[in-house]
Design a protein around this motif. Sequence first.
Motif, short mmCIF file in Angstrom:
data_model
loop_
_atom_site.label_atom_id
_atom_site.label_comp_id
_atom_site.label_asym_id
_atom_site.label_seq_id
_atom_site.Cartn_x
_atom_site.Cartn_y
_atom_site.Cartn_z
N LEU A 22 -21.08 -6.39 -8.48
CA LEU A 22 -19.82 -6.95 -9.00
C LEU A 22 -19.60 -6.71 -10.49
N PRO A 23 -20.60 -6.93 -11.38
CA PRO A 23 -20.31 -6.74 -12.81
C PRO A 23 -19.86 -5.33 -13.14
N ALA A 24 -20.54 -4.33 -12.57
CA ALA A 24 -20.17 -2.94 -12.87
C ALA A 24 -18.79 -2.63 -12.33
N VAL A 25 -18.50 -3.10 -11.09
CA VAL A 25 -17.19 -2.81 -10.48
C VAL A 25 -16.07 -3.52 -11.26
N ALA A 26 -16.31 -4.78 -11.62
CA ALA A 26 -15.26 -5.54 -12.30
C ALA A 26 -14.90 -4.93 -13.65
N SER A 27 -15.92 -4.59 -14.45
CA SER A 27 -15.64 -4.03 -15.77
C SER A 27 -14.98 -2.67 -15.68
N THR A 28 -15.38 -1.85 -14.67
CA THR A 28 -14.79 -0.52 -14.53
C THR A 28 -13.34 -0.60 -14.07
N LEU A 29 -13.06 -1.48 -13.09
CA LEU A 29 -11.69 -1.65 -12.61
C LEU A 29 -10.77 -2.15 -13.72
N ASN A 30 -11.31 -3.01 -14.53
CA ASN A 30 -10.50 -3.60 -15.62
C ASN A 30 -10.09 -2.54 -16.63
N ALA A 31 -10.95 -1.52 -16.82
CA ALA A 31 -10.66 -0.49 -17.81
C ALA A 31 -9.94 0.71 -17.22
N SER A 32 -9.74 0.72 -15.90
CA SER A 32 -9.13 1.89 -15.27
C SER A 32 -7.64 1.70 -15.09
N GLU A 33 -6.99 2.76 -14.56
CA GLU A 33 -5.55 2.74 -14.32
C GLU A 33 -5.23 2.51 -12.85
N VAL A 34 -6.23 2.30 -12.03
CA VAL A 34 -6.00 2.10 -10.60
C VAL A 34 -5.74 0.63 -10.34
N GLU A 35 -5.14 0.34 -9.17
CA GLU A 35 -4.78 -1.02 -8.79
C GLU A 35 -5.63 -1.46 -7.60
N PRO A 36 -6.50 -2.49 -7.77
CA PRO A 36 -7.30 -2.96 -6.64
C PRO A 36 -6.42 -3.69 -5.63
N LYS A 37 -6.57 -3.38 -4.37
CA LYS A 37 -5.79 -4.03 -3.34
C LYS A 37 -6.67 -4.91 -2.45
N ARG A 38 -7.90 -4.48 -2.24
CA ARG A 38 -8.77 -5.27 -1.38
C ARG A 38 -10.23 -4.95 -1.68
N LEU A 39 -11.09 -5.97 -1.68
CA LEU A 39 -12.52 -5.81 -1.84
C LEU A 39 -13.21 -6.36 -0.60
#
Length: 387
Positions: A313-330
């Motif tokens: 979770l920590p790696a995924v959360a920080s990377t998603l926050n800095a990216s331009e993609v939109e999370p839809k489902r985990l």
Amino acid sequence: MADTALIYLAPGAFKETLAEAGVLLQTGAGQTPREMTLSEALAAVHGGTVSVVLTSTEALLTGVTLSRKQARHLQRVLPFLLEEQLLEAPESLWFAAGKSDHGRYPVAVVGRAPLEGLLMLCREHQVRPLTLKADADLLQADAPLIIGVDRWGAMILDREQALVADAAQRDALMALRGGEQEPAAEEFTHLEDALSLCERLRAALAAGQGVEMLQGPYVQRQNQKTGPSPWAPWKPVIGLAAAVFVLALVAVWTQQWRYNQAADQSFAEAAKLYQTLFPGDRATAGLRRQFEARLARLSSGGGETGGALFALLPAVASTLNASEVEPKRLQFDQRDGSLLLDLGAKEYSQLEKLQTALREKGVNATIANYRNGASGVTARVKVEQAG
């Protein structure tokens, strides 16, 4: 009483134009009285207080004997009890009674119209009359008494026997008197000058003697305007302080309203995120407790796989926050400890950048499948611990 002016109306004042009636004005204790009109006297004490004294010509002084039960309706019964002593219609008169002395109530009767006219003149000059009493009522303790002041001459035998008379009339009356019960000439108290007369009236007023005629509807209230208010200089400051206080209240209320709006918005966003993370759960008012309980179940019930989730979770959360993609489902797959991310992006290159960034964080990321659409690219990225 020392600072209160004294106005002593001349005999017959209520039977002529009241404003032009003669009076003695003493502006303070020990001051020399001056003779003038009532209008001039009120103008001289403009904005102040005054004690007014009438002669026996204007007021009928008498008394009635009543039981306590009868005294409860004193104002109603007085006109009937005194009917034989009245020269005018009872409805045109004002009846004022004093305190009982063994069932005997002293009474003063005065015309309503001149009384109201006197009070109106006082209001016009912003003068508040503190008291209105009759001279014979005030001077009864000194009776028998002769007043030798010009225009105010009188002979007072007792409270209910007073006669206005000049010097010649008083001499004639003294010559006609006879009988052992009548006082001799040398027994009379003489007030021959205006100063002595006014000082004696002041002393009686200070001692509370006599029947007060300003009763009931004729009581002059303390808050009646008689001069500048001591609060007048502070009114602008008080007004400014009140305005500042109201503005501060409005500002605090507005700020609280904005905070409440922001809190509601944050709660809605948190509930939306919770539903994204855990589609099967329903967000409630206790969102924080629900989320903590969910994480606790994942941590305690998943064993090694639960630990794998928290490692990813920590790696995924920080990377998603800095990216331009939109999370839809985990979605976490407990079988192999992998985390499946359903993402949306405008271009496929953004997904590749996300994949590279995740690998740099020390986890394996693979674009499992993707699909181009009118609004961009949707893809599923599988994230798992590096072997």
